[in-house]
Design an enzyme around this catalytic site. Structure first.
Site, PDB file in Angstrom:
ATOM      1  N   TYR A 122       0.836  -1.213   0.000  1.00  0.00           N
ATOM      2  CA  TYR A 122       0.000   0.000   0.000  1.00  0.00           C
ATOM      3  C   TYR A 122       0.867   1.258   0.000  1.00  0.00           C
ATOM      4  O   TYR A 122       0.700   2.157  -0.839  1.00  0.00           O
ATOM      5  CB  TYR A 122      -0.918  -0.019   1.219  1.00  0.00           C
ATOM      6  CG  TYR A 122      -1.795   1.197   1.375  1.00  0.00           C
ATOM      7  CD1 TYR A 122      -3.042   1.259   0.765  1.00  0.00           C
ATOM      8  CD2 TYR A 122      -1.384   2.281   2.164  1.00  0.00           C
ATOM      9  CE1 TYR A 122      -3.861   2.380   0.916  1.00  0.00           C
ATOM     10  CE2 TYR A 122      -2.185   3.387   2.320  1.00  0.00           C
ATOM     11  CZ  TYR A 122      -3.423   3.435   1.704  1.00  0.00           C
ATOM     12  OH  TYR A 122      -4.218   4.550   1.851  1.00  0.00           O
ATOM     13  N   LYS A 126       1.621   4.187  -3.014  1.00  0.00           N
ATOM     14  CA  LYS A 126       1.420   5.610  -2.750  1.00  0.00           C
ATOM     15  C   LYS A 126       2.698   6.404  -3.031  1.00  0.00           C
ATOM     16  O   LYS A 126       2.653   7.509  -3.594  1.00  0.00           O
ATOM     17  CB  LYS A 126       0.976   5.819  -1.295  1.00  0.00           C
ATOM     18  CG  LYS A 126      -0.410   5.297  -0.969  1.00  0.00           C
ATOM     19  CD  LYS A 126      -1.485   6.113  -1.654  1.00  0.00           C
ATOM     20  CE  LYS A 126      -2.869   5.756  -1.120  1.00  0.00           C
ATOM     21  NZ  LYS A 126      -3.944   6.533  -1.779  1.00  0.00           N
TER      22      LYS A 126
END
Length: 210
Positions: A122, A126
């Site tokens: 994750y 990002k």
């Protein structure tokens, strides 16, 4: 008066931000592409398509500001590939379309811990998204990195509901923040004179700046 594009307007931060944009007299028009139709709202042009890219490509409205509030989780998206599509590809598609239409300031909801070298998928995605936006050389780029977001979602995320009590007690940038505060900071930054080309607002600073 500013013409604005907002993607992710049905999300937790996006819903708060859309209300602020509608109420602000400095905003003359709001382009809000969504997968689900929005209620009729003043100043809002709601373009409804299953795939955001199908809206952004043909868009011709000149823009001043663009807000990107897109975001999901791997569990919610259903796969790694679907997560990357929302949190990387569609964010870049938003930026590319807005730059083509003349926007000078891009404001994006990223996440605490965004880093291309992160061991966490994750956070790594990002970080890759942030780096890709920086390479576009925006006149002004604002990246906001909230920790766990607090607020009423249209569809609940079980993991976040379980973790929220813990994240409310964590220190600094790990502490959970209210989605409405993230939206307020985005509005403040959008209409504040630029101090630098790239601004990164960490999670711990969000409550103080809202």
């Amino acid at each position: 008066m500013s013409r604005v594009l907002i993607t992710g307007a049905t999300g937790l931060v996006g819903r708060h931000l859309l209300r602020l944009l509608i109420a602000d007299p400095r905003v003359s028009e709001i382009i809000a592409p969504t997968r689900r139709k929005l209620p009729e709202m003043n100043k809002v042009t709601n373009l409804v398509e299953a795939d955001l890219t199908d809206v952004l490509g043909p868009l011709q409205t000149p823009l001043d500001l663009v807000f990107c509030c897109l975001g999901t989780t791997r569990r919610q998206a259903g796969s790694k590939e679907a997560f990357v599509h929302v949190d990387y590809t569609l964010v870049l598609d938003t930026a590319i379309a807005a730059q083509r239409l003349g926007a000078k300031h891009l404001l994006v909801v990223s996440a605490h811990g965004a880093n291309t070298r992160s061991p966490f998928f994750y956070s790594r995605v990002k970080g890759e998204m942030e780096n890709a936006l920086k390479k576009e050389r925006w006149p002004r780029l604002t990246l906001i990195r909230p920790s766990l977001l607090l607020g009423e979602r249209e569809s609940s995320r079980a993991g976040e509901s379980i973790m929220a009590p813990l994240f409310k007690r964590l220190p600094g940038n790990w502490r959970a923040v209210k989605a409405k505060d993230v939206a307020a900071v985005m509005m403040r930054e959008a209409f504040t004179p630029a101090r630098q080309e790239i601004t990164v607002i960490e999670s711990g600073d969000i409550p103080r700046q809202a």
